[in-house]
Scaffold this motif. Structure first.
Motif, PDB file in Angstrom:
ATOM      1  N   GLY A 138       0.801  -1.265   0.026  1.00  0.00           N
ATOM      2  CA  GLY A 138      -0.073  -0.055  -0.058  1.00  0.00           C
ATOM      3  C   GLY A 138       0.810   1.255  -0.071  1.00  0.00           C
ATOM      4  N   ASN A 288       0.482   3.588  -7.114  1.00  0.00           N
ATOM      5  CA  ASN A 288      -0.294   2.369  -6.840  1.00  0.00           C
ATOM      6  C   ASN A 288      -1.142   1.977  -8.148  1.00  0.00           C
ATOM      7  OD1 ASN A 288       0.405   2.791  -4.176  1.00  0.00           O
ATOM      8  ND2 ASN A 288      -1.645   3.171  -3.496  1.00  0.00           N
ATOM      9  N   GLN A 297      -6.149  -4.998  -5.290  1.00  0.00           N
ATOM     10  CA  GLN A 297      -5.723  -4.649  -3.947  1.00  0.00           C
ATOM     11  C   GLN A 297      -4.671  -5.880  -3.600  1.00  0.00           C
ATOM     12  OE1 GLN A 297      -6.232  -2.148  -2.074  1.00  0.00           O
ATOM     13  NE2 GLN A 297      -7.865  -1.185  -3.049  1.00  0.00           N
ATOM     14  N   GLN A 298      -3.577  -5.455  -3.350  1.00  0.00           N
ATOM     15  CA  GLN A 298      -2.771  -4.187  -3.141  1.00  0.00           C
ATOM     16  C   GLN A 298      -1.594  -4.378  -4.175  1.00  0.00           C
ATOM     17  OE1 GLN A 298      -2.036  -3.618   0.809  1.00  0.00           O
ATOM     18  NE2 GLN A 298      -3.292  -2.077   0.892  1.00  0.00           N
TER      19      GLN A 298
ATOM     20  N   THR B 101     -11.397  -2.883   0.441  1.00  0.00           N
ATOM     21  CA  THR B 101     -10.432  -2.773   1.464  1.00  0.00           C
ATOM     22  C   THR B 101     -11.086  -2.881   2.951  1.00  0.00           C
ATOM     23  OG1 THR B 101      -9.364  -0.979   2.713  1.00  0.00           O
ATOM     24  CG2 THR B 101     -11.124  -0.178   1.079  1.00  0.00           C
ATOM     25  N   GLN B 339      -1.876   1.076   7.998  1.00  0.00           N
ATOM     26  CA  GLN B 339      -2.407   0.995   6.789  1.00  0.00           C
ATOM     27  C   GLN B 339      -3.776   1.638   6.249  1.00  0.00           C
ATOM     28  OE1 GLN B 339      -2.228  -3.443   6.244  1.00  0.00           O
ATOM     29  NE2 GLN B 339      -1.496  -2.925   4.209  1.00  0.00           N
TER      30      GLN B 339
END
Lengths: 480, 480
Positions: A138, A288, A297-298, B101, B339
């Protein structure tokens, strides 16, 4: 166990990505979900009980899909990611099946080479001639690591001695990602080590404000060492002016980190790349691929423009893992980062890149920006709404205006209070309906506004109209 | 694009997990892999070229499988993970397809509840009556976060002020994971803040050595604040004596962190749980389900025995994400960690747990320990080998003895030098063959020894015999 049976609902989900009638989300509370799973014979709670058979597991998979947020829906605008590419999903599946760690070439030969290939091309797109880097879990970690490298550049003794209380100061904008605030705390620099610099109305750091902040810090006897430039702020999509920030960083010897977690993918588009002008002068870059490019993700790349700093910062040389007498040990990445085992995130990026090509990535970016511009124009001409900020990147922030206030002549404290209080109720109504999903937040102390984020290539202009109509209906429902 | 075509080789891989004739790995260098991919029309390098069609992508998936390390092979003993459970792989696939997420309940309602269910049961197994926690990207982060919580407990001002150079001292054993060394550097405490305490011959911290180290630190005017107890060391599988360490921690007011990344899963087995006696007194616990339990990389639980410390350490309260006026916001986990976006690692743990049951997990542990004990006995009675340490947990460390030194009467500096130099050559020969894979490392300054790690439930006694024969053959090859 028949794996096909378990995999089928997942493939169905991926195939149905553009089914607009599917429910995106609902407002169910924990008790509702728990009762639903229990009713299927697969209670969410765990204990010493029996194991489940294939049929029960399949029901659990199906219920998980039905009750989770459908982020691949074309009307999911709620986060800075959307519209996962099915190829990336399969890349994640493949990586899980091969279940290894990126720490050593020995354990991950192909993935090590894929990671190097992805990073090399990203660095080339940034205009860098040398680089090092790796994938991290992340963008928050990219920002953390950039701060650590910068700290060790001005205070290499900190590695052995620790921070000695010297007043090191880092700069970022008021619209930057909140991970910077978390990072200075974790690094032992303290929250006071981070100075937030004012932005313009598009969420872009004002270079003259940075210059003044650095001067003020120096006047206080502190040691400025780092500036974070955001390329694509979370809420407004602002791109800090990199050339001006690079000039200031150079003048004061600051490490220039570009947090392009959200916006660096502009570099894929000939039309949008100018937003990143100046990134060639950055010391480090967060990028990202799980945001604009639809990789799951991620998939967060952290790049450093020169080589050597990562190993100097992180190497521990564990002798059970990293042995210089092992073949190809120079390809081991484990001593370049804080992590030990690391997922093979580069694989899904590589596979998606091969499937879509850079032209595909560019089209994805261009489509998103075009939709955002269309949406902003559409909203500007609609008395039901008022833009909260000029549009930028793929972000469109706006208020829904209650019918009795239309057309809104002026914002007053009373109007602001009403708009602010309405947002969570509108959002709740929208979640009950489940036909669209977008977020809300205050900007610079103003009242809560809604935010459309255009990322999914399956989103069309009709989805904007439909979503605005849904929002209007939810507004009326919230008022009632 | 026909997703089934791409998924087929992945499912074939999972179905063929116990194919013993399959090649585990090879020694190919980067140029060989690059040439092979290029020869298939899917060069590893990336650039502005064309996108690939389904057939080419399928070839890329197949080549990735063929050229990667086959960690699910029953004779893969190279890492502290092995034998991924296909259910966990599918859990990872499902999580990727739903691509969300963990930061908020709104974005991850089902996964939030699954995470809470998994953590609650893990905490209960540890004998805790209250807890908080979450999944993090690897045990290194659990150890980092534990140190940060401990630091803030003794110096809460550090959050705002930063570390002020006060001589805070943490303790860990010489056999502990190297992430502790990395963590004190990242936290700004400095490498010197970590004292390594001596171990016994099974890699277990000596409590009397810890007592002496703490006393010495106090005598130097330092402030001891933290002790890391390892439950299952990486190389020897040693479990530090938790009750004695808890006594010392209590006496000196130290935060007791148990790094059970590798060994905490002993709690699933009635026969092995005693190794974890005393964990009920720990302040925090790292527990990786991706090691002994076959959940895929990464699935690392970080647990804290009381509640409140995580939020106090990490909260930043980003107003675009965490809004107290949103429904169910009290379930949001984002402010409990460093995070922002977080993968839904709990899903695959939950699904695997439901599929195997706790009895299945216990059987997996018992099988692994039984195999290790069998292997150690087998090696002890075989003049081709010498055990390097008493067996513990699922780790068996030993040397291969060249024929002209058998039976080995005594280790001398000359013998040690020969054994040390042979290990990488034997390993290279083993990788060329590709029929078994195990690691080597020095222990306490001794010569490189080989290490078998028993984790995969598909491994059988015959695999031990076969692997020892392969090792002997590779030794002869390395000598030649």
């Amino acid at each position: 166990m028949d794996l096909d049976e378990l995999v089928r609902p997942i493939l169905d989900l991926l195939r149905g990505a553009d089914e607009r009638h599917a429910r995106i989300a609902d407002l169910a509370g924990p008790d509702v979900h728990e009762a639903a799973f229990a009713g299927l014979g697969v209670p969410l709670s765990l204990g010493p009980g029996e194991s489940l058979d294939l049929a029960a597991l399949t029901r659990a998979v199906e219920a998980t899909i039905a009750r989770s947020v459908r982020t691949l829906h074309p009307r999911f605008f709620n986060q800075n990611f959307a519209g996962a590419d099915p190829i990336a999903v399969i890349g994640d599946f493949l990586g899980a099946a091969l279940n290894t760690t990126m720490a050593t070439y020995e354990a991950a030969p192909v993935f090590t080479l894929m990671e190097r290939a992805v990073l090399a091309r990203l660095a080339a797109l940034a205009g860098w001639t040398a680089h090092e880097g790796l994938f991290v879990p992340g963008g928050s970690f990219s920002n953390l690591y950039a701060l650590q490298l910068a700290r060790l550049r001005v205070d290499p003794e900190a590695r052995e001695r620790g921070h000695d209380g010297a007043p090191l100061v880092a700069f970022t904008s008021t619209h930057a990602h909140y991970s910077l605030k978390k990072a200075v705390v974790l690094l032992g620099l303290g929250r006071r080590a981070l100075v937030e610099v004012a932005c313009d109305e598009r969420g872009r750091m004002r270079p003259e404000a940075l210059a003044a902040a650095v001067d003020a810090s120096l006047a206080r006897g502190e040691r400025p060492f780092f500036v974070n430039a955001t390329a694509g702020t979370t809420v407004l999509g602002g791109f800090d002016p990199l050339p001006a920030l690079a000039d200031l960083a150079e003048r004061h010897g600051l490490w220039l980190h570009v947090d392009g977690s959200f916006g660096a993918s502009a570099l894929f588009s000939a039309a949008q790349a100018r937003r990143m002008d100046g990134v060639a002068r950055a010391d480090s870059l967060a990028w990202n691929l799980h945001k604009m490019l639809g990789v799951t993700q991620q998939c967060a790349a952290f790049l450093v423009r020169k080589t050597g700093a990562l190993r100097a910062a992180f190497a521990a040389g564990a002798d059970y893992l990293f042995q210089p007498d092992k073949p190809h040990a120079e390809y081991d990445s484990g001593d370049l980062t804080f992590q030990c085992a690391r997922r093979v995130d580069a694989l899904k990026a590589w596979l998606t890149w091969k499937a879509r090509g850079e032209a595909g990535f560019a089209a994805r970016i261009d489509h998103a920006v075009a939709l955002a511009e269309h949406a902003a124009a559409r909203i500007a001409g609609d008395p039901r709404f008022v833009l909260a900020a000029p549009p930028s990147w793929v972000n469109v922030c706006f208020w829904w205006i209650p019918p009795d206030l239309r057309p809104l002549a002026a914002r007053t404290p009373e109007v602001d209070a009403a708009l602010h209080a309405l947002a969570p109720r509108i959002k709740a109504a929208m979640l009950r309906g489940g036909a669209a999903m977008l977020g809300f937040q205050p900007i610079d102390g103003g009242p809560n506004c809604f935010r459309l984020l255009f990322i999914n290539p399956a989103t069309r202009r009709e989805d904007i109209d439909a979503t605005l109509d849904i929002l209007d209906a939810c507004g009326r429902e919230a008022l009632a």
